[in-house]
Every structure is written in structure tokens, then in C-alpha cells.
Design a protein around this motif. Structure first.
Motif, PDB file in Angstrom:
ATOM      1  N   SER A  32       0.835  -1.198   0.000  1.00  0.00           N
ATOM      2  CA  SER A  32       0.000   0.000   0.000  1.00  0.00           C
ATOM      3  C   SER A  32       0.876   1.258   0.000  1.00  0.00           C
ATOM      4  CB  SER A  32      -0.907   0.008   1.231  1.00  0.00           C
ATOM      5  OG  SER A  32      -0.133   0.150   2.410  1.00  0.00           O
ATOM      6  N   SER A  33       0.308   2.371  -0.446  1.00  0.00           N
ATOM      7  CA  SER A  33       1.065   3.625  -0.509  1.00  0.00           C
ATOM      8  C   SER A  33       1.541   4.065   0.870  1.00  0.00           C
ATOM      9  CB  SER A  33       0.198   4.727  -1.131  1.00  0.00           C
ATOM     10  OG  SER A  33      -0.105   4.424  -2.471  1.00  0.00           O
ATOM     11  N   SER A  34       0.688   3.883   1.889  1.00  0.00           N
ATOM     12  CA  SER A  34       1.063   4.308   3.233  1.00  0.00           C
ATOM     13  C   SER A  34       2.218   3.478   3.785  1.00  0.00           C
ATOM     14  CB  SER A  34      -0.135   4.225   4.174  1.00  0.00           C
ATOM     15  OG  SER A  34      -0.667   2.912   4.211  1.00  0.00           O
ATOM     16  N   LEU A  35       2.204   2.173   3.510  1.00  0.00           N
ATOM     17  CA  LEU A  35       3.293   1.322   3.992  1.00  0.00           C
ATOM     18  C   LEU A  35       4.586   1.624   3.245  1.00  0.00           C
ATOM     19  CD1 LEU A  35       4.183  -0.898   5.872  1.00  0.00           C
ATOM     20  CD2 LEU A  35       3.373  -2.602   4.226  1.00  0.00           C
ATOM     21  N   VAL A  36       4.482   1.884   1.953  1.00  0.00           N
ATOM     22  CA  VAL A  36       5.667   2.263   1.171  1.00  0.00           C
ATOM     23  C   VAL A  36       6.259   3.559   1.714  1.00  0.00           C
ATOM     24  CG1 VAL A  36       6.479   3.063  -1.087  1.00  0.00           C
ATOM     25  CG2 VAL A  36       4.975   1.078  -0.942  1.00  0.00           C
ATOM     26  N   ALA A  37       5.397   4.535   2.026  1.00  0.00           N
ATOM     27  CA  ALA A  37       5.872   5.817   2.564  1.00  0.00           C
ATOM     28  C   ALA A  37       6.579   5.620   3.897  1.00  0.00           C
ATOM     29  CB  ALA A  37       4.703   6.780   2.723  1.00  0.00           C
ATOM     30  N   LEU A  38       6.015   4.771   4.759  1.00  0.00           N
ATOM     31  CA  LEU A  38       6.635   4.509   6.060  1.00  0.00           C
ATOM     32  C   LEU A  38       8.003   3.863   5.888  1.00  0.00           C
ATOM     33  CD1 LEU A  38       6.620   4.324   9.151  1.00  0.00           C
ATOM     34  CD2 LEU A  38       5.359   2.174   8.928  1.00  0.00           C
ATOM     35  N   VAL A  39       8.067   2.839   5.054  1.00  0.00           N
ATOM     36  CA  VAL A  39       9.334   2.137   4.839  1.00  0.00           C
ATOM     37  C   VAL A  39      10.358   3.072   4.208  1.00  0.00           C
ATOM     38  CG1 VAL A  39      10.454   0.221   3.628  1.00  0.00           C
ATOM     39  CG2 VAL A  39       8.210  -0.109   4.671  1.00  0.00           C
ATOM     40  N   ARG A  40       9.918   3.899   3.266  1.00  0.00           N
ATOM     41  CA  ARG A  40      10.811   4.891   2.652  1.00  0.00           C
ATOM     42  C   ARG A  40      11.415   5.806   3.705  1.00  0.00           C
ATOM     43  NH1 ARG A  40       7.887   8.594  -1.455  1.00  0.00           N
ATOM     44  NH2 ARG A  40       9.916   9.633  -1.337  1.00  0.00           N
ATOM     45  N   GLY A  41      10.559   6.323   4.588  1.00  0.00           N
ATOM     46  CA  GLY A  41      11.036   7.245   5.613  1.00  0.00           C
ATOM     47  C   GLY A  41      12.032   6.604   6.546  1.00  0.00           C
ATOM     48  N   VAL A  42      11.750   5.359   6.954  1.00  0.00           N
ATOM     49  CA  VAL A  42      12.654   4.647   7.868  1.00  0.00           C
ATOM     50  C   VAL A  42      13.983   4.356   7.183  1.00  0.00           C
ATOM     51  CG1 VAL A  42      13.015   2.506   9.137  1.00  0.00           C
ATOM     52  CG2 VAL A  42      10.788   3.642   9.223  1.00  0.00           C
ATOM     53  N   ILE A  43      13.928   3.804   5.971  1.00  0.00           N
ATOM     54  CA  ILE A  43      15.156   3.469   5.246  1.00  0.00           C
ATOM     55  C   ILE A  43      15.975   4.724   4.967  1.00  0.00           C
ATOM     56  CG2 ILE A  43      16.100   2.598   3.065  1.00  0.00           C
ATOM     57  CD1 ILE A  43      13.812   0.607   2.965  1.00  0.00           C
ATOM     58  N   THR A 213      12.554  -8.796  -5.537  1.00  0.00           N
ATOM     59  CA  THR A 213      12.584  -7.632  -6.429  1.00  0.00           C
ATOM     60  C   THR A 213      11.972  -6.412  -5.758  1.00  0.00           C
ATOM     61  OG1 THR A 213      12.424  -9.038  -8.398  1.00  0.00           O
ATOM     62  CG2 THR A 213      11.833  -6.718  -8.657  1.00  0.00           C
ATOM     63  N   ALA A 214      10.827  -6.630  -5.090  1.00  0.00           N
ATOM     64  CA  ALA A 214      10.162  -5.528  -4.400  1.00  0.00           C
ATOM     65  C   ALA A 214      11.036  -4.990  -3.268  1.00  0.00           C
ATOM     66  CB  ALA A 214       8.813  -5.991  -3.852  1.00  0.00           C
ATOM     67  N   LEU A 215      11.761  -5.875  -2.592  1.00  0.00           N
ATOM     68  CA  LEU A 215      12.654  -5.448  -1.510  1.00  0.00           C
ATOM     69  C   LEU A 215      13.765  -4.552  -2.045  1.00  0.00           C
ATOM     70  CD1 LEU A 215      13.538  -5.546   1.420  1.00  0.00           C
ATOM     71  CD2 LEU A 215      14.765  -7.675   0.923  1.00  0.00           C
ATOM     72  N   ILE A 216      14.331  -4.936  -3.173  1.00  0.00           N
ATOM     73  CA  ILE A 216      15.389  -4.126  -3.797  1.00  0.00           C
ATOM     74  C   ILE A 216      14.841  -2.754  -4.200  1.00  0.00           C
ATOM     75  CG2 ILE A 216      16.904  -3.924  -5.812  1.00  0.00           C
ATOM     76  CD1 ILE A 216      17.185  -6.976  -5.733  1.00  0.00           C
ATOM     77  N   LEU A 217      13.636  -2.744  -4.770  1.00  0.00           N
ATOM     78  CA  LEU A 217      13.022  -1.482  -5.180  1.00  0.00           C
ATOM     79  C   LEU A 217      12.719  -0.594  -3.972  1.00  0.00           C
ATOM     80  CD1 LEU A 217      10.580  -2.668  -8.007  1.00  0.00           C
ATOM     81  CD2 LEU A 217      12.811  -1.554  -8.246  1.00  0.00           C
ATOM     82  N   LEU A 218      12.318  -1.219  -2.849  1.00  0.00           N
ATOM     83  CA  LEU A 218      12.077  -0.460  -1.625  1.00  0.00           C
ATOM     84  C   LEU A 218      13.367   0.182  -1.109  1.00  0.00           C
ATOM     85  CD1 LEU A 218       9.579  -2.475   0.612  1.00  0.00           C
ATOM     86  CD2 LEU A 218       9.338  -0.120  -0.189  1.00  0.00           C
ATOM     87  N   LEU A 219      14.458  -0.556  -1.190  1.00  0.00           N
ATOM     88  CA  LEU A 219      15.748  -0.016  -0.765  1.00  0.00           C
ATOM     89  C   LEU A 219      16.152   1.165  -1.645  1.00  0.00           C
ATOM     90  CD1 LEU A 219      17.725  -3.315  -0.010  1.00  0.00           C
ATOM     91  CD2 LEU A 219      16.974  -1.593   1.656  1.00  0.00           C
TER      92      LEU A 219
END
Length: 288
Positions: A32-43, A213-219
């Protein structure tokens, strides 16, 4: 425009260009967009802190302490800005939410004479109006129309997100003494903390799945599109007038649209193309 301002402008354009490419990555991250935003901020914040440790870079604690209130408010503003934008998408169309959200640069330009004591010329006002009309065309709201009273809630959420976005820009302009690196770490960290309860309450955890793949993109999204991009973004503001920051912010949605057409083969209407040219033209003319 002197060499320092030219460098800052180029850094701002680079940061906006990086922000504009995240939509391509987002398409291939099954969260979800909210979870992506949270993970982005933390990383992003963790990455910048690790760089500090590796390079033995020390934070300017005095500057951060002197500006603690503005740092805290702006960091929380980023987090709640994300939340309101996600809620706007839940209640109204992407076109309407996008248009409301990108009223933020207009709010910055209108507020700058009062808040920052910057002079607002007739030329800047004309460029601002041109960019606003262009954003209406790009958003597609003219074709989509207004679906009824229920959509009003989404519009209010979008306007709230815009107000917070504008506030973050103005608050950062009021903290020139805080190094951009320190500022970015603090604000991203606090934004993540503000976003955490929202994600915990709204996320469907049973549907969460993460491929390699999604993990790499999140990083990539966290390190490049958040940590580095926000560092460049906040760092570029100190030496630029607010109207420049505001108008060049439109590079983000315009680039996102062009990339979606070129790489994802998404259609773009003639009016959206005209709007994009109007926005980019306004940003270019305003700097001449």
C-alpha cells in the motif's frame, strides 16, 4: 542569479527529477502507498545516519536545538502530509487529489511576502497563474468533473495535505542555520514516527507480501528517492527564493506523467500535454 543560487537551483531540479521517477518504482512494489511511505522514511533516515557513522560526521546539535520547534513541526508536517494525501486518494479521484495537493506551491508563493518578506512581482504572479491553469489541465479534473458532495471530503483532505506541504517548505526556509543533512535525518525520522500509528491501524497485514525484487526497489526508493532526494531538496532551499522552490516543484508531477507515457505506455490527453508545457514554461520564464 549568482553561482551559489545556480548550484542550489540545479540541486532542486535534480531532487524534483528523482521524486518524479518514484512512480515507476512504485508500480512494481506490491504494498500500500502508506506502507511504502513509512518504509521509505525509515530506510532514508537510517541510511543517512549510517553515512554519518561511517564518515564520522557529527550532527550540529546546537543548530538543531536552536531550531527544535520548527524541526519537530516540519517533520510531523511531512508525516501528516503523507497521511492526508493517502486519505484524499481514498475519497476522491487521483486527478482531483493531485490538483488539490499541487496547490501547495501556489500557497507558498502567496504566503512568501508575509511569512518570508519576499517581494512578489507581477511577473511571478503571472507565472504562478499560468502554472495553476497548467496543473488543472494536467490533472484531468476538467474531464473527470465533480461527482458530488461525498467527494468534498477527499478535496478537503487534499487541501489539508497541500497546506502541510506548503508549511514544510516555509518552515525549512526559516531554518537556514541547520545543515541540510541534519535537517533531513531529523525530519524523515519524525515523519516516520508520525506515520507509524496510521499504518498500524489501516494496513491489511494479511495481504502484505514482499518479493526479492520488491525489496530491492524499496531499498532504492528509501535510499535514493527519500534519503538522498530529501537531502538535496532541503539543502537547495536555503539559497533560493520561495517562488523558485515552488514553481520548480512542478517538475515532479510533470516528469512522472512523461515517464508514465514513455515507459508504461499510459495515455496522455492533449490538454494534459498543453498543461505540462504551460507549467514548464512558467517555471522557465520565472527565472529569466
Amino acid at each position: 542569479m549568482n553561482s551559489t543560487q545556480t548550484k542550489s537551483r540545479n540541486l532542486l531540479i535534480l531532487s524534483m527529477s528523482i521524486f518524479g521517477t518514484i512512480g515507476i518504482l512504485r508500480r512494481y512494489i506490491p504494498l500500500s502507498s502508506s506502507l511504502v511511505a513509512l518504509v521509505r522514511g525509515v530506510i532514508g533516515s537510517v541510511f543517512l545516519m549510517l553515512v554519518c557513522l561511517i564518515t564520522r560526521r557529527t550532527l550540529d546539535k546546537k543548530a538543531m536545538k536552536d531550531n527544535l520547534l520548527l524541526l519537530a513541526l516540519s517533520g510531523a508536517g511531512i508525516g501528516f502530509n503523507w497521511i492526508l494525501l493517502f486519505e484524499a486518494y481514498n475519497y476522491t479521484s487521483v486527478a482531483t487529489a493531485t490538483l488539490c495537493y499541487y496547490l501547495a506551491p501556489i500557497l507558498v508563493i502567496l504566503a512568501s511576502p508575509v511569512v518570508l518578506k519576499e517581494k512578489l512581482t507581477r511577473k511571478k504572479m503571472l507565472c504562478t497563474l499560468t502554472a495553476l491553469i497548467g496543473m488543472v489541465l494536467v490533472s484531468g479534473i476538467a474531464e473527470a468533473g465533480f461527482s458530488g458532495i461525498a467527494e468534498l471530503k477527499g478535496i478537503l483532505f487534499g487541501l489539508g495535505a497541500a497546506l502541510l506541504y506548503a508549511s514544510v517548505i516555509l518552515m525549512n526556509k526559516k531554518m537556514p542555520g541547520v545543515p541540510s543533512y541534519d535537517k533531513t535525518i531529523f525530519q524523515l525520522g519524525l515523519a516516520s514516527i508520525a506515520l507509524l500509528p496510521y499504518v498500524l491501524l489501516t494496513e491489511n497485514w494479511g495481504a502484505v507480501s514482499l518479493t526479492p525484487t520488491a525489496l530491492i526497489l524499496l531499498l532504492i526508493a528509501g535510499i535514493i528517492h527519500t534519503g538522498i532526494a530529501y537531502w538535496l531538496y532541503f539543502g537547495s532551499m536555503d539559497n533560493l527564493p520561495s517562488h523558485t522552490v515552488a514553481l520548480l516543484s512542478y517538475i515532479d508531477p510533470i516528469l512522472a506523467i512523461f515517464l508514465s507515457v514513455l515507459l508504461l505506455r499510459e495515455p496522455m490527453s492533449l490538454s494534459a500535454g498543453i498543461g505540462a508545457v504551460m507549467i514548464l514554461g512558467a517555471a522557465y520564464v520565472s527565472e529569466k
